[in-house]
Write a protein that holds these residues in place. Structure first.
Motif, mmCIF file in Angstrom:
data_model
loop_
_atom_site.group_PDB
_atom_site.id
_atom_site.type_symbol
_atom_site.label_atom_id
_atom_site.label_comp_id
_atom_site.label_asym_id
_atom_site.label_seq_id
_atom_site.Cartn_x
_atom_site.Cartn_y
_atom_site.Cartn_z
ATOM 1 N N MET A 11 0.835 -1.199 0.000
ATOM 2 C CA MET A 11 0.000 0.000 0.000
ATOM 3 C C MET A 11 0.872 1.252 0.000
ATOM 4 O O MET A 11 0.617 2.205 -0.743
ATOM 5 C CB MET A 11 -0.936 0.013 1.212
ATOM 6 C CG MET A 11 -1.884 1.204 1.205
ATOM 7 S SD MET A 11 -2.930 1.277 2.660
ATOM 8 C CE MET A 11 -4.036 -0.083 2.316
ATOM 9 N N LEU A 12 1.929 1.248 0.803
ATOM 10 C CA LEU A 12 2.843 2.387 0.861
ATOM 11 C C LEU A 12 3.512 2.600 -0.493
ATOM 12 O O LEU A 12 3.641 3.738 -0.956
ATOM 13 C CB LEU A 12 3.894 2.159 1.949
ATOM 14 C CG LEU A 12 4.923 3.265 2.132
ATOM 15 C CD1 LEU A 12 4.249 4.586 2.486
ATOM 16 C CD2 LEU A 12 5.932 2.863 3.191
ATOM 17 N N GLU A 13 3.900 1.528 -1.156
ATOM 18 C CA GLU A 13 4.532 1.627 -2.477
ATOM 19 C C GLU A 13 3.571 2.233 -3.500
ATOM 20 O O GLU A 13 3.947 3.096 -4.299
ATOM 21 C CB GLU A 13 5.018 0.250 -2.942
ATOM 22 C CG GLU A 13 5.666 0.246 -4.296
ATOM 23 C CD GLU A 13 6.930 1.083 -4.401
ATOM 24 O OE1 GLU A 13 7.215 1.562 -5.510
ATOM 25 O OE2 GLU A 13 7.616 1.276 -3.371
ATOM 26 N N VAL A 14 2.317 1.787 -3.475
ATOM 27 C CA VAL A 14 1.309 2.323 -4.403
ATOM 28 C C VAL A 14 1.106 3.815 -4.158
ATOM 29 O O VAL A 14 1.076 4.620 -5.103
ATOM 30 C CB VAL A 14 -0.023 1.552 -4.265
ATOM 31 C CG1 VAL A 14 -1.154 2.275 -4.982
ATOM 32 C CG2 VAL A 14 0.123 0.134 -4.801
ATOM 33 N N HIS A 15 0.989 4.206 -2.893
ATOM 34 C CA HIS A 15 0.790 5.620 -2.569
ATOM 35 C C HIS A 15 2.023 6.447 -2.943
ATOM 36 O O HIS A 15 1.892 7.573 -3.436
ATOM 37 C CB HIS A 15 0.446 5.805 -1.091
ATOM 38 C CG HIS A 15 -0.934 5.341 -0.737
ATOM 39 N ND1 HIS A 15 -2.061 5.810 -1.362
ATOM 40 C CD2 HIS A 15 -1.356 4.437 0.179
ATOM 41 C CE1 HIS A 15 -3.136 5.219 -0.861
ATOM 42 N NE2 HIS A 15 -2.730 4.369 0.084
ATOM 43 N N THR A 16 3.200 5.899 -2.729
ATOM 44 C CA THR A 16 4.431 6.595 -3.088
ATOM 45 C C THR A 16 4.495 6.835 -4.590
ATOM 46 O O THR A 16 4.826 7.934 -5.054
ATOM 47 C CB THR A 16 5.662 5.789 -2.616
ATOM 48 O OG1 THR A 16 5.609 5.659 -1.193
ATOM 49 C CG2 THR A 16 6.965 6.478 -3.002
ATOM 50 N N GLN A 17 4.151 5.811 -5.376
ATOM 51 C CA GLN A 17 4.140 5.966 -6.830
ATOM 52 C C GLN A 17 3.101 7.002 -7.269
ATOM 53 O O GLN A 17 3.350 7.786 -8.180
ATOM 54 C CB GLN A 17 3.876 4.615 -7.505
ATOM 55 C CG GLN A 17 5.036 3.656 -7.399
ATOM 56 C CD GLN A 17 4.709 2.281 -7.969
ATOM 57 O OE1 GLN A 17 3.624 2.047 -8.478
ATOM 58 N NE2 GLN A 17 5.668 1.373 -7.872
ATOM 59 N N SER A 18 1.948 6.991 -6.614
ATOM 60 C CA SER A 18 0.901 7.976 -6.949
ATOM 61 C C SER A 18 1.385 9.390 -6.677
ATOM 62 O O SER A 18 1.186 10.292 -7.497
ATOM 63 C CB SER A 18 -0.367 7.700 -6.142
ATOM 64 O OG SER A 18 -0.929 6.479 -6.506
#
Length: 95
Positions: A11-18
């Motif tokens: 989830m953190l990776e997805v938010h970071t990419q966003s």
């Protein structure tokens, strides 16, 4: 319903990419605005009736700020720059 460590990392990776994508988009828009301002300045400096352009610009800016009030505060500095470029305070009197 607790998330395990792997789910949190994903989830953190997805938010970071966003967030990174949004920052890149913001930089591209800022660059685009700068290029458009330079192109517009080039045209305006050679326009024969800057007084009329100034009056028209003021009208369009009023409409723009009324139609997008959430952006109007952010438009102020850009509008000021354009008004200066159009010669605000130096326009001829209306006949």
């Amino acid at each position: 319903m607790d998330m395990d460590e792997n789910e949190l990392k994903e989830m953190l990776e997805v938010h970071t990419q966003s967030i990174q994508g949004l920052v890149e988009n913001q930089m591209m828009l800022a660059a685009q605005v700068q290029v458009l301002q330079a192109a517009l300045a080039t045209v305006l400096l050679h326009h024969p009736d800057r007084g009329q352009l100034l009056r028209t610009f003021r009208g369009y800016m009023k409409i723009s700020k009324e139609s997008t009030p959430q952006l109007s505060r952010h438009m102020e500095a850009l509008e000021g720059g354009m008004l200066a470029l159009l010669g605000q305070g130096t326009e001829p009197e209306k006949q």
